[in-house]
Every structure is written in structure tokens, then in C-alpha cells.
Design a protein around this motif. Structure first.
Motif, PDB file in Angstrom:
ATOM      1  N   ALA A  11       0.831  -1.214   0.000  1.00  0.00           N
ATOM      2  CA  ALA A  11       0.000   0.000   0.000  1.00  0.00           C
ATOM      3  C   ALA A  11       0.860   1.258   0.000  1.00  0.00           C
ATOM      4  N   VAL A  12       1.945   1.242   0.786  1.00  0.00           N
ATOM      5  CA  VAL A  12       2.843   2.401   0.841  1.00  0.00           C
ATOM      6  C   VAL A  12       3.467   2.652  -0.535  1.00  0.00           C
ATOM      7  N   ILE A  13       3.886   1.599  -1.191  1.00  0.00           N
ATOM      8  CA  ILE A  13       4.481   1.733  -2.522  1.00  0.00           C
ATOM      9  C   ILE A  13       3.455   2.262  -3.523  1.00  0.00           C
ATOM     10  N   GLN A  14       2.224   1.761  -3.441  1.00  0.00           N
ATOM     11  CA  GLN A  14       1.166   2.238  -4.336  1.00  0.00           C
ATOM     12  C   GLN A  14       0.894   3.726  -4.137  1.00  0.00           C
ATOM     13  N   LEU A  15       0.927   4.170  -2.885  1.00  0.00           N
ATOM     14  CA  LEU A  15       0.748   5.607  -2.614  1.00  0.00           C
ATOM     15  C   LEU A  15       1.824   6.413  -3.317  1.00  0.00           C
ATOM     16  N   HIS A  16       3.056   5.943  -3.210  1.00  0.00           N
ATOM     17  CA  HIS A  16       4.160   6.674  -3.830  1.00  0.00           C
ATOM     18  C   HIS A  16       4.061   6.656  -5.350  1.00  0.00           C
ATOM     19  N   MET A  17       3.449   5.625  -5.902  1.00  0.00           N
ATOM     20  CA  MET A  17       3.299   5.522  -7.354  1.00  0.00           C
ATOM     21  C   MET A  17       2.032   6.226  -7.841  1.00  0.00           C
ATOM     22  N   GLY A  18       1.328   6.902  -6.916  1.00  0.00           N
ATOM     23  CA  GLY A  18       0.136   7.647  -7.288  1.00  0.00           C
ATOM     24  C   GLY A  18      -1.122   6.815  -7.374  1.00  0.00           C
ATOM     25  N   GLN A  19      -1.087   5.588  -6.830  1.00  0.00           N
ATOM     26  CA  GLN A  19      -2.247   4.701  -6.897  1.00  0.00           C
ATOM     27  C   GLN A  19      -3.036   4.765  -5.589  1.00  0.00           C
ATOM     28  N   LYS A  20      -3.493   5.958  -5.257  1.00  0.00           N
ATOM     29  CA  LYS A  20      -4.165   6.175  -3.973  1.00  0.00           C
ATOM     30  C   LYS A  20      -5.445   5.346  -3.850  1.00  0.00           C
ATOM     31  N   LYS A  21      -6.191   5.243  -4.935  1.00  0.00           N
ATOM     32  CA  LYS A  21      -7.465   4.512  -4.920  1.00  0.00           C
ATOM     33  C   LYS A  21      -7.244   3.051  -4.538  1.00  0.00           C
ATOM     34  N   GLU A  22      -6.156   2.460  -5.007  1.00  0.00           N
ATOM     35  CA  GLU A  22      -5.842   1.067  -4.693  1.00  0.00           C
ATOM     36  C   GLU A  22      -5.252   0.913  -3.295  1.00  0.00           C
ATOM     37  N   ALA A  23      -4.495   1.934  -2.851  1.00  0.00           N
ATOM     38  CA  ALA A  23      -3.757   1.827  -1.596  1.00  0.00           C
ATOM     39  C   ALA A  23      -4.618   2.000  -0.352  1.00  0.00           C
ATOM     40  N   LEU A  24      -5.570   2.942  -0.380  1.00  0.00           N
ATOM     41  CA  LEU A  24      -6.325   3.268   0.825  1.00  0.00           C
ATOM     42  C   LEU A  24      -7.109   2.088   1.398  1.00  0.00           C
ATOM     43  N   PRO A  25      -7.790   1.271   0.583  1.00  0.00           N
ATOM     44  CA  PRO A  25      -8.466   0.100   1.164  1.00  0.00           C
ATOM     45  C   PRO A  25      -7.500  -0.880   1.837  1.00  0.00           C
ATOM     46  N   ALA A  76       0.344   2.881  14.255  1.00  0.00           N
ATOM     47  CA  ALA A  76       0.927   4.226  14.152  1.00  0.00           C
ATOM     48  C   ALA A  76       1.597   4.431  12.795  1.00  0.00           C
ATOM     49  N   SER A  77       2.198   3.370  12.272  1.00  0.00           N
ATOM     50  CA  SER A  77       2.834   3.462  10.953  1.00  0.00           C
ATOM     51  C   SER A  77       1.800   3.694   9.855  1.00  0.00           C
ATOM     52  N   ILE A  78       0.623   3.091  10.012  1.00  0.00           N
ATOM     53  CA  ILE A  78      -0.474   3.349   9.058  1.00  0.00           C
ATOM     54  C   ILE A  78      -0.877   4.825   9.121  1.00  0.00           C
ATOM     55  N   LEU A  79      -1.005   5.342  10.330  1.00  0.00           N
ATOM     56  CA  LEU A  79      -1.403   6.742  10.508  1.00  0.00           C
ATOM     57  C   LEU A  79      -0.352   7.689   9.930  1.00  0.00           C
ATOM     58  N   GLU A  80       0.902   7.291   9.979  1.00  0.00           N
ATOM     59  CA  GLU A  80       1.951   8.100   9.358  1.00  0.00           C
ATOM     60  C   GLU A  80       1.648   8.305   7.872  1.00  0.00           C
ATOM     61  N   GLU A  81       1.276   7.233   7.196  1.00  0.00           N
ATOM     62  CA  GLU A  81       0.970   7.326   5.763  1.00  0.00           C
ATOM     63  C   GLU A  81      -0.273   8.185   5.521  1.00  0.00           C
ATOM     64  N   ILE A  82      -1.283   8.040   6.373  1.00  0.00           N
ATOM     65  CA  ILE A  82      -2.502   8.841   6.231  1.00  0.00           C
ATOM     66  C   ILE A  82      -2.184  10.325   6.389  1.00  0.00           C
ATOM     67  N   SER A  83      -1.307  10.649   7.339  1.00  0.00           N
ATOM     68  CA  SER A  83      -0.957  12.062   7.567  1.00  0.00           C
ATOM     69  C   SER A  83      -0.258  12.659   6.350  1.00  0.00           C
ATOM     70  N   LYS A  84       0.516  11.854   5.633  1.00  0.00           N
ATOM     71  CA  LYS A  84       1.186  12.339   4.424  1.00  0.00           C
ATOM     72  C   LYS A  84       0.151  12.701   3.355  1.00  0.00           C
ATOM     73  N   ILE A  85      -0.900  11.893   3.283  1.00  0.00           N
ATOM     74  CA  ILE A  85      -1.971  12.189   2.321  1.00  0.00           C
ATOM     75  C   ILE A  85      -2.628  13.532   2.657  1.00  0.00           C
TER      76      ILE A  85
END
Length: 416
Positions: free
Chosen positions: A278-292, A311-320
Motif C-alpha cells: 500500500a505504501v508503494i502504491q501511494l508513492h506511485m500515485g495509486q491512492k485509490k488502490e492503496a487506501l483500502p 501508528a505506521s499506518i497513521l503516518e501514511e494517512i498524515s502524508k496524504i
């Protein structure tokens, strides 16, 4: 005396010390026994007696220590407690073994049980303290399997205590002692994996990648999907941290292999691979696939009571939220993650959250508060020798001094 008897028969049979040692012991250990500077355990003496084609009774004479039998009985009880995951009882019983017998192999087994139990309890400093007390006894055994297990446990305790340089040294020892021994192949591969992970934490991405690739090559045909999942997960992380062209796609490909391997093994670690994907997908711009996927991982972490992973999940959410300029939501999520780390801390993650909080305050025109959290991030990362992350925090600190207000485009390349 035992040592001269062993040397006499060995020389009569024309065996070298290395031949007598075989793969179970070291030549130097046989030398110490023959000089009377080391006493072999019952297990090692059985091996020596068999290779010398001589009854054990010849070496023992008339005296057989009853403490060995008592110690082994208590050790068996400690092993049972460990198998039942009753770690406190295992630790108490294993400490009793240390007082009941002078058999170095039994003492080594007891120390390993103590270290494993403390590591499983998450009391890593206690594992390190007991491991340091065991060092001389463990190396006296000359038993490579136990020595490798000892260094792997010490590496685990040091790594989770965020003593990454010490962890690297322990894993290097495990790697050395397990080299070129087929019966220690699994331990050898694990030493490679852990060396890769430790180098990533130290910021040595190229070295980490090298160790993971060696592990993948050795494990490819082993037919162990869980072990292969662990290696490919590490490769995905290493390529993600690398800044070379094309490595992001490699990161995705290896992480997808990890997801598939863990799924095949029905491993609980499946969620870790899913999280990384999911983290990699976020970085590749695939937010729709990553969030679920992030939502699924967060639910699993809640069920398993793993607050640091949540907490690591929340870190990624905060970046969004930062990317979308929703600063108040970003601040709220970061502070929630920091509260979770009060339950189970992880220094690198805490420092990364401080860094994000510093960026939020800078964007909110509170540069003093922003600088304070960026400085806290840098200092914590330097203290635990996470050099790569410390360098990122330092670069952002320097950037914050040049501009009164940082904006997302100024720092987005630093916080992937």
C-alpha cells in the motif's frame, strides 16, 4: 585426566584435531579440551567418543556427576514452559539450571531459553544482559549451531533495542559461524536477512540490498514460502529506499511476490507485505488502490494489539493530508500516532512523526514550533544511529532556515 586420554587415542588413530572436531566443534575447542582448559558437555563427549571408537566410560572413569541428570531434568521442564509460551516460568526454570549443573551445553541451552523468552516478551534489554553473561559459556561449547543461535538472539535483542551497530556485529558473527554448513543453511539465510534489515536501518541501502539478494539466491529453491516471503519483503523495502531509476517498479514487483508467498504460507506476516504494498502504491500515485489496503491493515493491527504498526499506518494517512493541504487533519492524525507509540515505542517511527509534525507547523506559519519538532526528529535519529533518516531531517532543517514558510512542493521529495 580427560584431555590427555582424548589426545592419546586421537594420535594413535592418526586423526588431526580438525578431523576429530568435524562440523560439530572447532579445532581450537578440541585443543582446549586436550590441554585441560575446557570440559566437553555430555553430548560433545559422546560425539568425541564415537569418533575415537572408544566407550564413554573410558573417559569418565568411575565418576558420573549426578548434577548433570538433575540439570537436564530441570532443563526439560524449562523447554516445556517455553513451548507452552509460559515465558516467565521458562526464565525461572532456566535460571535454576544454571545453579544445578556445570555442564556447558546444558548451561548454553538454559541461556538460550532465557534470551528467547525475554525477546518474545519484548524485554530486549534483559535479553541482552543475560546474553552478555552467557558469552564465555556459549563459545566454550564449540557447538556451532548453538553459537549461531546465540548470535541471532543477541542480534534480535540489540536490533529491537535500536542498537543497530551492535545488532550488525552480532548478525555478522551468526553469518560467519553458519557459513558453508548445510545443516545451518536456514540460520545462514536468516543471518543474511537480518543483516539486510539492519543495514537498511543504518541507512546503508546498497549493502542491505546486497545481503537480501544473497539470501534470495540461497532460498529460491528451498521451498519455504514464509522464509521466501520475508526475503522478498526486504527486497521490496530496499528497492523502495533506493533512489535509482527503475527501482520503484522493482520494489512493487518484489513486494507483490512477498504478498503471494506469505499468502501461500498462510502466514500472519501477510499483513506486513500488504502494508508495504500500500505504501508503494501511494508513492506511485495509486491512492485509490492503496487506501483500502491501509484500512485492512489497520484493522488487523488493532485485532493483534500492535499499536506501533497502527501508528505506521497513521503516518501514511498524515502524508496524504499534507499533500491535500488539510493541515489540521494531518496534525490530528500525527498526534494520534504518537499516542499509540506511548503503548509500544519505536524510535525511528517516532522521529519520522516528529518530522511530519514539524512540517505541519511550518505550513501553518508557526516556524518556531516547526523547527523544534524537526530538531527533535534529527537528534533522536542521530542518537539511535539511523543515519539516512537523520540526514533527511537535517536537510529539511536546513531548508526551514532558508524559507520563512515551507510548502509541500519544497519538501515532498524528502518524506516518501
Amino acid at each position: 585426566m580427560l584431555g590427555p586420554k582424548i589426545r592419546e587415542i586421537r594420535e594413535q588413530l592418526g586423526l588431526s584435531q580438525k578431523q576429530l572436531a568435524g562440523e560439530d566443534m572447532t579445532r581450537s575447542y578440541i585443543s582446549l579440551i586436550e590441554k585441560g582448559r575446557a570440559v566437553p558437555s555430555q553430548r560433545m563427549l559422546k560425539i568425541i567418543a564415537k569418533r575415537l571408537n572408544t566407550p564413554m566410560e573410558y573417559f569418565l572413569g568411575e565418576s558420573t556427576a549426578t548434577d548433570t541428570d538433575i540439570g537436564e531434568a530441570v532443563l526439560d521442564k524449562a523447554k516445556l514452559y517455553y513451548k507452552e509460551r509460559n515465558d516467565r516460568a521458562c526464565i525461572r526454570m532456566a535460571h535454576n539450571v544454571l545453579t544445578l549443573t556445570k555442564d556447558v551445553l546444558d548451561q548454553t541451552e538454559a541461556y538460550l531459553l532465557i534470551m528467547r523468552s525475554y525477546n518474545r516478551l519484548g524485554e530486549y534489554r534483559q535479553a541482552l544482559d543475560n546474553g552478555e553473561a552467557a558469552a564465555f559459556i556459549v563459545t566454550r561449547t564449540g557447538d556451532r549451531e548453538r553459537i549461531v543461535q546465540y548470535y541471532l538472539e543477541m542480534g534480535r535483542a540489540a536490533f529491537h533495542s535500536e542498537l543497530f551497530h551492535a545488532a550488525r556485529k552480532f548478525y555478522e558473527q551468526a553469518y560467519t559461524y553458519s557459513s558453508r554448513l548445510k545443516y545451518l543453511q536456514d540460520e545462514h539465510i536468516r543471518a543474511l536477512i537480518y543483516l539486510g534489515t539492519t543495514h537498511l536501518r543504518l541507512g546503508n541501502v546498497d549493502q542491505g540490498l546486497e545481503f537480501y539478494l544473497k539470501a534470495e539466491k540461497e532460498a529460491r529453491m528451498a521451498g519455504q514460502p514464509e522464509l521466501y516471503g520475508e526475503i522478498t519483503l526486504g527486497l521490496g523495502k530496499a528497492y523502495y529506499m533506493s533512489e535509482q531509476d527503475g527501482h520503484m517498479q522493482l520494489s512493487y514487483d518484489w513486494t507483490k511476490k512477498s504478498v503471494d508467498s506469505y499468502k501461500l504460507a498462510r502466514s500472519e506476516s501477510y499483513v506486513l507485505a500488504l502494508h508495504n504494498l500500500a505504501v508503494i502504491q501511494l508513492h506511485m500515485g495509486q491512492k485509490k488502490e492503496a487506501l483500502p489496503l491501509l484500512g485492512e491493515c489497520a484493522g488487523i493491527y488493532d485485532e493483534r494489539n500492535l499499536p506501533h504498526k497502527k501508528a505506521s499506518i497513521l503516518e501514511e494517512i498524515s502524508k496524504i493530508y499534507l499533500e491535500e493541504r488539510e493541515l489540521q487533519q494531518a496534525e490530528t492524525v500525527i498526534k494520534e500516532a504518537l499516542q499509540l507509540l506511548e503503548l509500544r515505542d519505536e524510535g525511528v517511527l517516532r522521529a519520522k512523526l516528529y518530522r511530519l509534525l514539524g512540517l505541519v507547523f511550518h505550513e501553518k506559519d508557526n516556524s518556531d514550533e516547526g523547527y523544534y519538532f524537526l530538531r527533535m526528529s534529527h537528534d533522536l535519529l542521530k542518537r539511535i544511529h539511523a543515519e539516512r533518516e537523520a540526514d533527511i531531517s537535517h536537510q529539511i532543517l536546513q531548508l526551514s532556515k532558508q524559507k520563512q514558510k515551507m510548502e509541500y512542493d519544497d519538501y515532498k521529495s524528502y518524506i516518501r
